[in-house]
Design a protein around this motif. Structure first.
Motif, PDB file in Angstrom:
ATOM      1  N   ALA A 145       0.823  -1.208   0.000  1.00 50.56           N
ATOM      2  CA  ALA A 145       0.000   0.000   0.000  1.00 50.56           C
ATOM      3  C   ALA A 145       0.857   1.258   0.000  1.00 50.56           C
ATOM      4  O   ALA A 145       0.611   2.195  -0.763  1.00 50.56           O
ATOM      5  N   SER A 146       1.883   1.306   0.867  1.00 55.31           N
ATOM      6  CA  SER A 146       2.691   2.523   0.982  1.00 55.31           C
ATOM      7  C   SER A 146       3.559   2.753  -0.247  1.00 55.31           C
ATOM      8  O   SER A 146       3.702   3.894  -0.709  1.00 55.31           O
ATOM      9  N   THR A 147       4.143   1.681  -0.806  1.00 50.29           N
ATOM     10  CA  THR A 147       4.980   1.848  -2.004  1.00 50.29           C
ATOM     11  C   THR A 147       4.141   2.265  -3.204  1.00 50.29           C
ATOM     12  O   THR A 147       4.550   3.125  -3.997  1.00 50.29           O
ATOM     13  N   SER A 148       2.967   1.677  -3.344  1.00 50.12           N
ATOM     14  CA  SER A 148       2.071   2.067  -4.442  1.00 50.12           C
ATOM     15  C   SER A 148       1.692   3.525  -4.326  1.00 50.12           C
ATOM     16  O   SER A 148       1.677   4.266  -5.321  1.00 50.12           O
ATOM     17  N   LEU A 149       1.396   3.967  -3.109  1.00 50.42           N
ATOM     18  CA  LEU A 149       1.008   5.353  -2.909  1.00 50.42           C
ATOM     19  C   LEU A 149       2.150   6.302  -3.261  1.00 50.42           C
ATOM     20  O   LEU A 149       1.942   7.345  -3.892  1.00 50.42           O
ATOM     21  N   LEU A 150       3.366   5.950  -2.877  1.00 54.78           N
ATOM     22  CA  LEU A 150       4.526   6.783  -3.206  1.00 54.78           C
ATOM     23  C   LEU A 150       4.668   6.952  -4.713  1.00 54.78           C
ATOM     24  O   LEU A 150       4.839   8.070  -5.214  1.00 54.78           O
ATOM     25  N   LEU A 151       4.611   5.850  -5.444  1.00 53.83           N
ATOM     26  CA  LEU A 151       4.798   5.914  -6.890  1.00 53.83           C
ATOM     27  C   LEU A 151       3.654   6.649  -7.580  1.00 53.83           C
ATOM     28  O   LEU A 151       3.863   7.319  -8.601  1.00 53.83           O
ATOM     29  N   GLU A 152       2.458   6.541  -7.046  1.00 53.79           N
ATOM     30  CA  GLU A 152       1.305   7.182  -7.670  1.00 53.79           C
ATOM     31  C   GLU A 152       1.269   8.684  -7.428  1.00 53.79           C
ATOM     32  O   GLU A 152       0.510   9.403  -8.084  1.00 53.79           O
ATOM     33  N   TYR A 153       2.092   9.176  -6.515  1.00 51.71           N
ATOM     34  CA  TYR A 153       2.247  10.619  -6.346  1.00 51.71           C
ATOM     35  C   TYR A 153       3.242  11.191  -7.356  1.00 51.71           C
ATOM     36  O   TYR A 153       3.282  12.402  -7.579  1.00 51.71           O
TER      37      TYR A 153
END
Length: 437
Positions: free
Chosen positions: A148-156
């Protein structure tokens, strides 16, 4: 925190407006700090593995106690794939933020069990059972947090800065090791042995329980990035990863094996290795984790920038090969000159290669999946990869030393896993500087 985040951003040539860049810096800080606090709970165990083995496992020999303690560390990884499936699917369905909030509560619960569980001498077999249960809960939480956290980072990020944004995932993990090392050093220097063994070692887990209020506070204003058009699919994201994306799953797991083996040997195991194999006092051995974490934290953003410029696959290959070549001589040097100066030199040098390898290896994984299954795919790839080869790396390394009689055997483990991981490197496509979907 925001000031330090914006400096590498300039080097990465971000194309966002200043206001947007500032908002994204705050978002990176929120994700990084929350993630680091959770990994702190999970990794602090390894710094007290020798002591925990003596307190909780009814084995006559010090070697047996250490092996059981390290096996318990590895058991936590057995729950990661399940956490990746359940919480990863929840993140793809309900959103990244609710999933990350759930993992905070679970991690605090696992830490609480370390704080309140009496020793084996006090309650018998119930003690190791409760310790193992605490590790299982923590493993389940981390299995969902990472995707969840890595996906959120990349999607920013935009298409030209995902390496930089994703690098803060590794920064947060190094931050957790650094905090754990500092806690360990402070406790071993400030407390007498009897106080450290009776209650002092529990203090880092008390601090770890603070992840809930702190994490909830710093993450409350994060912008959600999950694809709401697929919210009704539920566990369909799991079926998709094992179905149409199964080749990506296999390739990703193979790629992770090499990096995770090196990570847990260099970043986590060296403290116990220095204390048990090199014969250094625990007060000196603790500096190994501190040195590794400091190097990783300082260089992680620049490793991400490099992978944005030259590509993920090239960055992985240019660092993984030197690591495989140099790690055995590094262990030989340690055993030939077992002192604190040599330990710090070896750990710092290996950590430099490791962080420039780990960042592109982690960033490329979620880039291989579309948004609707990204958190699930990232969670499963990473969790399956670390389940055996990362979680039990310290157990295998210690066992290899006893089996072969070679004090440099941990290097052989890293080399073997690294060679296998090159198959995954050959199977994945280049993702840098390309649209995320």
């Amino acid at each position: 925190m925001s000031t330090s985040l914006t400096s590498p951003a300039g080097a990465a040539a971000h194309r966002a407006a200043p206001a947007s860049r500032s908002a994204n810096a705050r978002s990176i800080a929120a994700i990084t700090l929350g993630n680091g606090l959770e990994f702190f709970d999970f990794t602090v165990y390894t710094f007290f593995a020798t002591l925990i083995g003596r307190l909780f496992f009814p084995v006559d020999t010090a070697f047996g106690q250490l092996m059981l303690s390290l096996a318990t560390f590895g058991v936590g990884f057995a729950m990661r794939p399940l956490g990746g499936i359940v919480i990863g699917a929840y993140a793809d369905r309900a959103g990244r933020k609710p999933a990350m909030m759930l993992t905070l509560w679970l991690m605090a619960l696992g830490s609480a069990m370390f704080v309140i569980t009496p020793s084996y001498a006090q309650i018998g077999l119930a003690a190791p059972v409760l310790i193992v249960l605490g590790r299982l809960i923590q493993g389940f939480a981390i299995g969902g947090e990472l995707g969840a956290s890595t996906s959120l980072l990349l999607e920013y990020a935009d298409d030209h800065s995902r390496g930089y944004y994703g690098s803060w995932q590794l920064f947060s993990q190094a931050l957790s090791v650094l905090l754990g090392s500092l806690c360990g050093l402070a406790l071993t220097y400030l407390l007498p042995t009897d106080a450290l063994e009776s209650w002092g070692w529990r203090m880092p887990f008390v601090l770890g329980m603070l992840v809930v209020p702190i994490g909830m506070y710093i993450r409350r204003h994060l912008h959600e990035t999950a694809d709401s058009t697929h919210a009704e699919e539920g566990l369909g994201s799991v079926a998709a990863v094992f179905g149409p994306f199964r080749r990506v799953l296999v390739a990703g797991v193979l790629l992770v094996i090499g990096g995770t083996a090196a990570n847990y040997i260099i970043l986590n195991y060296m403290t116990n290795y220095a204390a048990t194999q090199l014969g250094l006092p625990l007060k000196q051995a603790m500096w190994a984790g501190l040195a590794a974490a400091a190097v990783s934290m300082l260089l992680a953003p620049y490793a991400g920038i490099l992978s944005d410029r030259i590509g993920r696959k090239r960055a992985i290959l240019l660092t993984r090969i030197p690591m495989l070549v140099l790690i055995y001589p590094a262990f030989m040097l340690l055993n030939a000159s077992p002192n604190l100066a040599t330990l710090l030199l070896v750990v710092a040098g290996l950590s430099l290669l490791l962080i420039f390898n780990s960042v592109p290896s982690v960033v490329i994984l979620p880039e291989l999946f579309p948004r609707r299954v990204r958190a699930t795919g990232m969670s499963l790839v990473y969790c399956f990869g670390v389940l055996i080869f990362g979680g039990f790396a310290q157990f295998f390394a210690t066992g290899l030393i006893r089996l072969t009689g070679d004090p440099n055997a941990p290097a052989l483990y890293v080399i073997g896993c690294g060679l296998v991981s090159l198959l995954g490197w050959a199977m994945v496509r280049e993702t840098a500087d390309r649209p995320l979907e």
